[in-house]
Design an enzyme around this catalytic site. Structure first.
Site, PDB file in Angstrom:
ATOM      1  N   HIS A   1     -24.886  -5.855  14.454  1.00  0.00           N
ATOM      2  CA  HIS A   1     -23.678  -5.860  15.044  1.00  0.00           C
ATOM      3  C   HIS A   1     -23.964  -6.301  16.575  1.00  0.00           C
ATOM      4  CE1 HIS A   1     -20.356  -3.679  12.265  1.00  0.00           C
ATOM      5  NE2 HIS A   1     -21.228  -4.880  11.695  1.00  0.00           N
TER       6      HIS A   1
ATOM      7  N   TYR B   1     -12.904  -4.663  15.711  1.00  0.00           N
ATOM      8  CA  TYR B   1     -12.945  -3.613  14.789  1.00  0.00           C
ATOM      9  C   TYR B   1     -11.353  -3.580  14.059  1.00  0.00           C
ATOM     10  CZ  TYR B   1     -17.698  -2.252  14.918  1.00  0.00           C
ATOM     11  OH  TYR B   1     -18.844  -2.063  14.636  1.00  0.00           O
TER      12      TYR B   1
ATOM     13  N   GLU C   1     -23.230   1.421  18.698  1.00  0.00           N
ATOM     14  CA  GLU C   1     -23.223   0.121  19.209  1.00  0.00           C
ATOM     15  C   GLU C   1     -23.138   0.381  20.893  1.00  0.00           C
ATOM     16  OE1 GLU C   1     -20.519  -1.982  16.985  1.00  0.00           O
ATOM     17  OE2 GLU C   1     -21.502  -1.652  15.321  1.00  0.00           O
TER      18      GLU C   1
ATOM     19  N   ARG D   1     -27.588 -17.320  14.883  1.00  0.00           N
ATOM     20  CA  ARG D   1     -28.648 -17.214  14.005  1.00  0.00           C
ATOM     21  C   ARG D   1     -29.903 -16.258  14.744  1.00  0.00           C
ATOM     22  NH1 ARG D   1     -26.079 -19.290  10.772  1.00  0.00           N
ATOM     23  NH2 ARG D   1     -26.516 -20.745   9.372  1.00  0.00           N
TER      24      ARG D   1
ATOM     25  N   TYR E   1     -33.840 -14.947  14.607  1.00  0.00           N
ATOM     26  CA  TYR E   1     -35.380 -15.422  14.398  1.00  0.00           C
ATOM     27  C   TYR E   1     -36.238 -14.221  14.996  1.00  0.00           C
ATOM     28  CZ  TYR E   1     -33.399 -20.055  13.142  1.00  0.00           C
ATOM     29  OH  TYR E   1     -32.551 -21.037  12.622  1.00  0.00           O
ATOM     30  N   SER E   2     -37.108 -14.134  14.032  1.00  0.00           N
ATOM     31  CA  SER E   2     -38.222 -13.020  14.512  1.00  0.00           C
ATOM     32  C   SER E   2     -38.989 -13.476  15.684  1.00  0.00           C
ATOM     33  CB  SER E   2     -39.153 -12.552  13.302  1.00  0.00           C
ATOM     34  OG  SER E   2     -38.157 -12.098  12.299  1.00  0.00           O
TER      35      SER E   2
ATOM     36  N   GLY F   1     -42.009 -15.620   6.662  1.00  0.00           N
ATOM     37  CA  GLY F   1     -41.867 -14.168   6.545  1.00  0.00           C
ATOM     38  C   GLY F   1     -42.944 -13.471   7.295  1.00  0.00           C
TER      39      GLY F   1
ATOM     40  N   PRO G   1     -42.683 -11.761  12.106  1.00  0.00           N
ATOM     41  CA  PRO G   1     -42.637 -10.573  12.739  1.00  0.00           C
ATOM     42  C   PRO G   1     -44.065  -9.782  12.468  1.00  0.00           C
ATOM     43  CG  PRO G   1     -41.495 -10.512  10.703  1.00  0.00           C
ATOM     44  CD  PRO G   1     -41.803 -11.875  10.940  1.00  0.00           C
TER      45      PRO G   1
ATOM     46  N   PHE H   1     -32.879 -11.874   6.735  1.00  0.00           N
ATOM     47  CA  PHE H   1     -31.818 -12.341   7.815  1.00  0.00           C
ATOM     48  C   PHE H   1     -30.827 -12.740   6.742  1.00  0.00           C
ATOM     49  CE2 PHE H   1     -35.183 -12.321  11.042  1.00  0.00           C
ATOM     50  CZ  PHE H   1     -34.719 -11.374  11.803  1.00  0.00           C
ATOM     51  N   GLY H   2     -29.930 -11.990   6.540  1.00  0.00           N
ATOM     52  CA  GLY H   2     -28.766 -12.539   5.481  1.00  0.00           C
ATOM     53  C   GLY H   2     -28.099 -11.250   4.629  1.00  0.00           C
TER      54      GLY H   2
END
Length: 397
Positions: A87, A97, A139, A206, A208-209, A272, A275, A389-390
């Site tokens: 989030h 919310y 958060e 999107r 990305y690491s 993968g 990271p 990621f998904g």
């Protein structure tokens, strides 16, 4: 201040578990059908996961887990931590919310019909309110903490592409520097960046690491081209040096923080590895002292990204152990230990100690098979960490 659940809410919610087991996915699909009409909210979701049903299945599993543990929310701590990080990454705001809550409650009423009595609807309204207040509180704390750190920021920050580097035939790295030329927040190795993309017919977020060691001046992300991926193709085909991107602060808890001094095995396939490159490069710089072992697999050795970096890492005085797997076995000219075939849970199990923590990152099927196999071999959940990621319903199960 978070108000506790009203008396009787937990019991009524738990009584709806059979209905959630039977109709949970229908409820979440109905809910998303309502939410996706709002472009601002739709942009926060991966539309591929919406189309293939993974996101509705993942949310249905999360709602069911919440109902089962509503009177013991501490059992959901790790799941809530993941939700909070995601989030924060896409800049979810408190005012969103109620919109989601209205959609969820409306979907419950639509799907369950007369079975959704006023008593049930009131209980679920209270349950959602309680969960939303917990998430909003967590958060807000993270937003404030990260913006207060040296180099930190709040909301979106403009970065420019300082350079592009071709890592393999399908992987390109992008070095990003802030437009304001001020320092950037030092990321924790394993974290990711999220991008707000609103151009060239794209309106989405999107992640990305980050693939470099912590650096107060810049970040590096490394993107693999997906022939069917609109966003990855855009990065490869349209994004050039000097172009600007809106970026959120580093996020994610796929880090070594919870492993203490225990040795760590990093198991990756395909892109993968990104990271793990951050972790390995940080270790080379002295930022990580525990033993690291990289086990990486790809179709063939020529497709493995970061080849020169891996050779440099292998030659360092405190070199990590590196094992490479190729499904074809062809083209190993890296002077690194190579194995033909796929990484298996048994191979991993045979190369760890009872104290080793295992980090897994790569395609969904790779993670599913490896994590499931390790669990069957007796590796406990607290020693297995994964990043995807998904929508994560299959792995979470």
């Amino acid at each position: 201040m978070i108000e506790p659940l009203k008396s009787g809410t937990a019991e009524i919610v738990k009584a709806t578990i059979p209905a959630l087991e039977a109709y949970g996915v229908t409820i979440t699909k109905t809910m998303y059908g309502s939410l996706m009409r709002d472009p601002a909210i739709a942009a926060m979701f991966n539309q591929t996961d919406q189309a293939n049903g993974r996101q509705p299945h993942a949310l249905a599993a999360a709602v069911l887990a919440y109902a089962r543990h509503i009177d013991h929310p501490e059992k959901l701590e790790s799941a809530l931590s993941l939700i909070v990080e995601r989030h924060v990454a896409v800049m979810v705001k408190p005012e969103q919310y109620p919109v989601v809550g209205t959609a969820l409650l409306g979907a419950i009423k639509t799907v369950l019909g007369d079975a959704a009595t006023p008593q049930i609807m009131e209980a679920w309204s209270d349950a959602y309110r309680f969960l939303a207040e917990i998430l909003i509180s967590h958060e807000a704390r993270i937003y404030n903490e990260r913006s207060a750190l040296p180099g930190g920021w709040r909301e979106w920050r403009s970065f420019r592409v300082a350079s592009r580097v071709q890592e393999s035939d399908t992987v390109t790295s992008f070095w990003l520097a802030p437009v304001d030329n001020k320092p950037v927040l030092l990321h924790k190795p394993g974290q990711f960046l999220t991008f707000k993309l609103e151009r060239d017919g794209i309106n989405t977020r999107r992640s990305y690491s980050i693939s470099n060691a912590p650096d107060a001046q810049s970040y590096r992300i490394s993107v693999k081209r997906d022939p069917n991926g609109q966003v990855s193709s855009w990065f490869h085909d349209r994004l050039r040096e000097g172009d600007k991107l809106d970026v959120a602060p580093p996020a994610g808890d796929f880090t070594l923080a919870a492993t203490g001094t225990s040795p760590v095995l990093l198991a990756s396939a395909g892109i993968g590895i990104t990271p793990f490159m951050s972790m390995l490069l940080t270790a080379r710089a002295g930022g990580i002292t525990k033993p690291l072992h990289l086990v990486h697999g790809d179709h063939d050795y020529d497709r493995i990204p970061f080849r020169s970096s891996l050779l440099e890492l292998a030659g360092a005085p405190t070199a990590p152990r590196i094992d490479l797997f190729s499904s074809t076995g062809a083209g190993n000219n890296l002077s690194l230990p190579g194995h033909k075939g796929h990484i298996s849970a048994q191979w991993i199990f045979d190369n760890i100690t009872p104290e080793t923590h295992i980090f897994v990152c790569g395609p969904r099927s790779f993670q599913h098979d490896l994590i499931g196999g390790l669990r069957k071999l007796g590796v406990t959940n607290d020693r297995i960490h994964h990043e995807f990621f998904g929508s994560d319903e299959a792995l979470a199960a």
